[in-house]
Write a protein that holds these residues in place. Structure first.
Motif, PDB file in Angstrom:
ATOM      1  N   GLY A 155     -19.051 -59.439  51.543  1.00  0.00           N
ATOM      2  CA  GLY A 155     -18.399 -60.427  52.387  1.00  0.00           C
ATOM      3  C   GLY A 155     -18.796 -61.856  52.073  1.00  0.00           C
ATOM      4  N   ALA A 156     -20.083 -62.105  51.832  1.00  0.00           N
ATOM      5  CA  ALA A 156     -20.550 -63.466  51.558  1.00  0.00           C
ATOM      6  C   ALA A 156     -19.925 -64.012  50.278  1.00  0.00           C
ATOM      7  N   LYS A 157     -19.858 -63.168  49.241  1.00  0.00           N
ATOM      8  CA  LYS A 157     -19.253 -63.599  47.972  1.00  0.00           C
ATOM      9  C   LYS A 157     -17.758 -63.881  48.149  1.00  0.00           C
ATOM     10  N   LEU A 158     -17.073 -63.007  48.866  1.00  0.00           N
ATOM     11  CA  LEU A 158     -15.640 -63.200  49.101  1.00  0.00           C
ATOM     12  C   LEU A 158     -15.383 -64.464  49.899  1.00  0.00           C
ATOM     13  N   ASP A 159     -16.221 -64.712  50.910  1.00  0.00           N
ATOM     14  CA  ASP A 159     -16.070 -65.920  51.726  1.00  0.00           C
ATOM     15  C   ASP A 159     -16.266 -67.180  50.891  1.00  0.00           C
ATOM     16  N   GLU A 160     -17.249 -67.134  49.989  1.00  0.00           N
ATOM     17  CA  GLU A 160     -17.511 -68.295  49.138  1.00  0.00           C
ATOM     18  C   GLU A 160     -16.325 -68.585  48.214  1.00  0.00           C
ATOM     19  N   ILE A 161     -15.783 -67.534  47.608  1.00  0.00           N
ATOM     20  CA  ILE A 161     -14.622 -67.709  46.732  1.00  0.00           C
ATOM     21  C   ILE A 161     -13.438 -68.254  47.527  1.00  0.00           C
ATOM     22  N   PHE A 162     -13.210 -67.665  48.711  1.00  0.00           N
ATOM     23  CA  PHE A 162     -12.079 -68.092  49.534  1.00  0.00           C
ATOM     24  C   PHE A 162     -12.217 -69.558  49.936  1.00  0.00           C
ATOM     25  N   ASP A 163     -13.422 -69.954  50.355  1.00  0.00           N
ATOM     26  CA  ASP A 163     -13.651 -71.334  50.782  1.00  0.00           C
ATOM     27  C   ASP A 163     -13.374 -72.314  49.640  1.00  0.00           C
ATOM     28  N   LYS A 164     -13.896 -71.995  48.464  1.00  0.00           N
ATOM     29  CA  LYS A 164     -13.677 -72.871  47.309  1.00  0.00           C
ATOM     30  C   LYS A 164     -12.208 -72.908  46.916  1.00  0.00           C
ATOM     31  N   LEU A 165     -11.531 -71.774  47.021  1.00  0.00           N
ATOM     32  CA  LEU A 165     -10.120 -71.708  46.652  1.00  0.00           C
ATOM     33  C   LEU A 165      -9.266 -72.545  47.600  1.00  0.00           C
ATOM     34  N   VAL A 166      -9.580 -72.489  48.891  1.00  0.00           N
ATOM     35  CA  VAL A 166      -8.856 -73.313  49.860  1.00  0.00           C
ATOM     36  C   VAL A 166      -9.040 -74.792  49.536  1.00  0.00           C
ATOM     37  N   GLN A 167     -10.266 -75.170  49.216  1.00  0.00           N
ATOM     38  CA  GLN A 167     -10.536 -76.574  48.915  1.00  0.00           C
ATOM     39  C   GLN A 167      -9.786 -77.052  47.675  1.00  0.00           C
ATOM     40  N   VAL A 168      -9.835 -76.260  46.610  1.00  0.00           N
ATOM     41  CA  VAL A 168      -9.179 -76.698  45.372  1.00  0.00           C
ATOM     42  C   VAL A 168      -7.664 -76.708  45.533  1.00  0.00           C
ATOM     43  N   ARG A 169      -7.123 -75.744  46.275  1.00  0.00           N
ATOM     44  CA  ARG A 169      -5.674 -75.717  46.471  1.00  0.00           C
ATOM     45  C   ARG A 169      -5.209 -76.841  47.385  1.00  0.00           C
ATOM     46  N   THR A 170      -6.049 -77.246  48.311  1.00  0.00           N
ATOM     47  CA  THR A 170      -5.716 -78.402  49.141  1.00  0.00           C
ATOM     48  C   THR A 170      -5.641 -79.656  48.281  1.00  0.00           C
ATOM     49  N   LYS A 171      -6.579 -79.788  47.354  1.00  0.00           N
ATOM     50  CA  LYS A 171      -6.571 -80.939  46.440  1.00  0.00           C
ATOM     51  C   LYS A 171      -5.324 -80.915  45.551  1.00  0.00           C
ATOM     52  N   ILE A 172      -4.928 -79.730  45.097  1.00  0.00           N
ATOM     53  CA  ILE A 172      -3.720 -79.604  44.276  1.00  0.00           C
ATOM     54  C   ILE A 172      -2.499 -80.069  45.060  1.00  0.00           C
ATOM     55  N   ALA A 173      -2.405 -79.612  46.290  1.00  0.00           N
ATOM     56  CA  ALA A 173      -1.265 -79.993  47.132  1.00  0.00           C
ATOM     57  C   ALA A 173      -1.222 -81.505  47.353  1.00  0.00           C
ATOM     58  N   GLU A 174      -2.371 -82.084  47.627  1.00  0.00           N
ATOM     59  CA  GLU A 174      -2.437 -83.532  47.852  1.00  0.00           C
ATOM     60  C   GLU A 174      -2.024 -84.302  46.605  1.00  0.00           C
ATOM     61  N   ALA A 175      -2.480 -83.844  45.449  1.00  0.00           N
ATOM     62  CA  ALA A 175      -2.143 -84.517  44.191  1.00  0.00           C
ATOM     63  C   ALA A 175      -0.651 -84.420  43.879  1.00  0.00           C
ATOM     64  N   LEU A 176      -0.023 -83.339  44.346  1.00  0.00           N
ATOM     65  CA  LEU A 176       1.414 -83.150  44.109  1.00  0.00           C
ATOM     66  C   LEU A 176       2.263 -83.785  45.206  1.00  0.00           C
ATOM     67  N   GLY A 177       1.603 -84.409  46.194  1.00  0.00           N
ATOM     68  CA  GLY A 177       2.330 -85.094  47.256  1.00  0.00           C
ATOM     69  C   GLY A 177       2.887 -84.172  48.320  1.00  0.00           C
ATOM     70  N   GLU A 178       2.300 -82.976  48.468  1.00  0.00           N
ATOM     71  CA  GLU A 178       2.765 -82.019  49.471  1.00  0.00           C
ATOM     72  C   GLU A 178       1.856 -82.048  50.693  1.00  0.00           C
ATOM     73  N   LYS A 179       2.395 -81.623  51.826  1.00  0.00           N
ATOM     74  CA  LYS A 179       1.618 -81.617  53.069  1.00  0.00           C
ATOM     75  C   LYS A 179       0.494 -80.588  53.015  1.00  0.00           C
ATOM     76  N   SER A 180       0.766 -79.460  52.406  1.00  0.00           N
ATOM     77  CA  SER A 180      -0.218 -78.387  52.294  1.00  0.00           C
ATOM     78  C   SER A 180       0.107 -77.533  51.082  1.00  0.00           C
ATOM     79  N   PHE A 181      -0.747 -76.567  50.810  1.00  0.00           N
ATOM     80  CA  PHE A 181      -0.515 -75.686  49.667  1.00  0.00           C
ATOM     81  C   PHE A 181       0.655 -74.738  49.916  1.00  0.00           C
ATOM     82  N   VAL A 182       1.060 -74.595  51.162  1.00  0.00           N
ATOM     83  CA  VAL A 182       2.201 -73.728  51.482  1.00  0.00           C
ATOM     84  C   VAL A 182       3.424 -74.155  50.675  1.00  0.00           C
ATOM     85  N   GLU A 183       3.680 -75.464  50.665  1.00  0.00           N
ATOM     86  CA  GLU A 183       4.842 -75.970  49.928  1.00  0.00           C
ATOM     87  C   GLU A 183       4.697 -75.701  48.426  1.00  0.00           C
TER      88      GLU A 183
END
Length: 323
Positions: free
Chosen positions: A189-217
């Motif tokens: 669980g700890a390893k999965l949580d760490e990967i998930f947390d980092k993935l959310v952060q990097v995908r949020t940055k991707i969305a912001e760089a592409l001018g989207e409100k969130s990674f959903v778009e």
């Protein structure tokens, strides 16, 4: 030919980038629609080869995450796939802006350009580093899950190998298989949580760089959702709750009676194909896959966007017929 017999060779990144650079110039300077179409055909050949090699490596890496050769190939792909994407995006933008687009739409269909439009929204050269990081994180997750070795039935099994036990006729066996998988997830669980947390952060940055409100778009565009938007999904979900959930509840009650359990559990639900076919849950999943393929590759995808026969309508009509 067996999958094990497919020949694999590492993609020559610089060669592919050079090929796309030349192809981009050709399509930009194409004197006729036929020449532009020839560029599209050449692009398909390159994309087919690259896609095949990447897929073979990724599958073989997943089959045995301990294979050092394909582990190295997967790392190579994680690092270089964004660079290949950059090269192909240059070509697609040139094609999208071609003065021969009407003729090309006539030849290949409007869907080609609709999908290109979505793909162009998913990339900018400045996010290459973020894409490489995203790839590495998803690979880490895949390696952790695919590399599971779970003690069960006197053996060490992967999560996939637990599958037959999850649909076993014996209820206690099914329950034990799910519990064994759950124990592995808790232990990691700890390893999965760490990967998930980092993935959310990097995908949020991707969305912001592409001018989207969130990674959903971003995800919608990556998945080429070309005939519906977020509002349509929300309406679909609401309609599922209103029209479909009551029917499914009724079917599940019938299923519990059929397999002789007082209350349905997760480990009972996996019997839906074995014991309850042709009841709806299995067909619903299959139909979704079929309609997704139509949307991505078939000209009839435009009919889905016009709502001529939605998946929900098909499901509801079938379910009502079974009641």
């Amino acid at each position: 030919m067996k999958f094990s017999e497919y020949r694999y060779e590492r993609v020559d990144v610089e060669q592919v980038r050079a090929a796309y650079a030349a192809l981009t110039e050709r399509v930009r300077n194409a004197p006729t629609a036929d020449e532009a179409a020839a560029c599209v055909d050449e692009h398909e050949k390159i994309a087919k080869h690259v896609g095949t090699m990447l897929t073979i490596a990724q599958i073989r890496n997943t089959i045995d995450t301990r294979d050092a050769f394909y582990e190295a190939e997967q790392a190579f792909i994680d690092e270089n796939a964004p660079l290949l994407n950059e090269a192909s995006q240059g070509f697609m933008r040139a094609l999208y802006e071609s003065p021969f687009r009407p003729a090309l739409e006539e030849k290949y269909g409007r869907l080609l350009f609709l999908n290109i439009e979505l793909e162009l929204k998913t990339f900018k050269p400045e996010i290459i580093g973020l894409l490489q990081e995203e790839n590495a994180l998803t690979t880490a997750y895949t390696k952790l899950i695919a590399g599971a070795r779970i003690p069960f039935d006197g053996k060490e099994l992967t999560i996939a190998q637990l599958g037959p036990y999850k649909i076993d006729a014996d209820r206690e066996t099914r329950k034990a298989a799910y519990c064994a998988e759950g124990a592995f997830i808790r232990e990691n669980g700890a390893k999965l949580d760490e990967i998930f947390d980092k993935l959310v952060q990097v995908r949020t940055k991707i969305a912001e760089a592409l001018g989207e409100k969130s990674f959903v778009e971003v995800a919608y565009n990556r998945n080429l959702r070309n005939c519906y938007a977020k509002a349509d999904v929300e309406a679909f979900r609401a309609q599922v709750v209103r029209d479909i959930v009551p029917i499914v509840e009724s079917l599940k009650r019938r299923q519990s009676e059929k397999i002789g359990v007082p209350e349905m559990k997760l480990y009972d639900d996996t019997r839906d194909f074995v014991d309850v076919y042709p009841f709806i849950p299995y067909q619903f999943k299959l139909l979704g896959s079929v309609l997704t393929s139509i949307r991505q590759y078939g000209a009839s995808g435009k009919h889905l966007s016009e709502g001529e026969r939605s998946m929900l309508a098909l499901f509801k009509e079938s379910a009502e017929a079974l009641q």
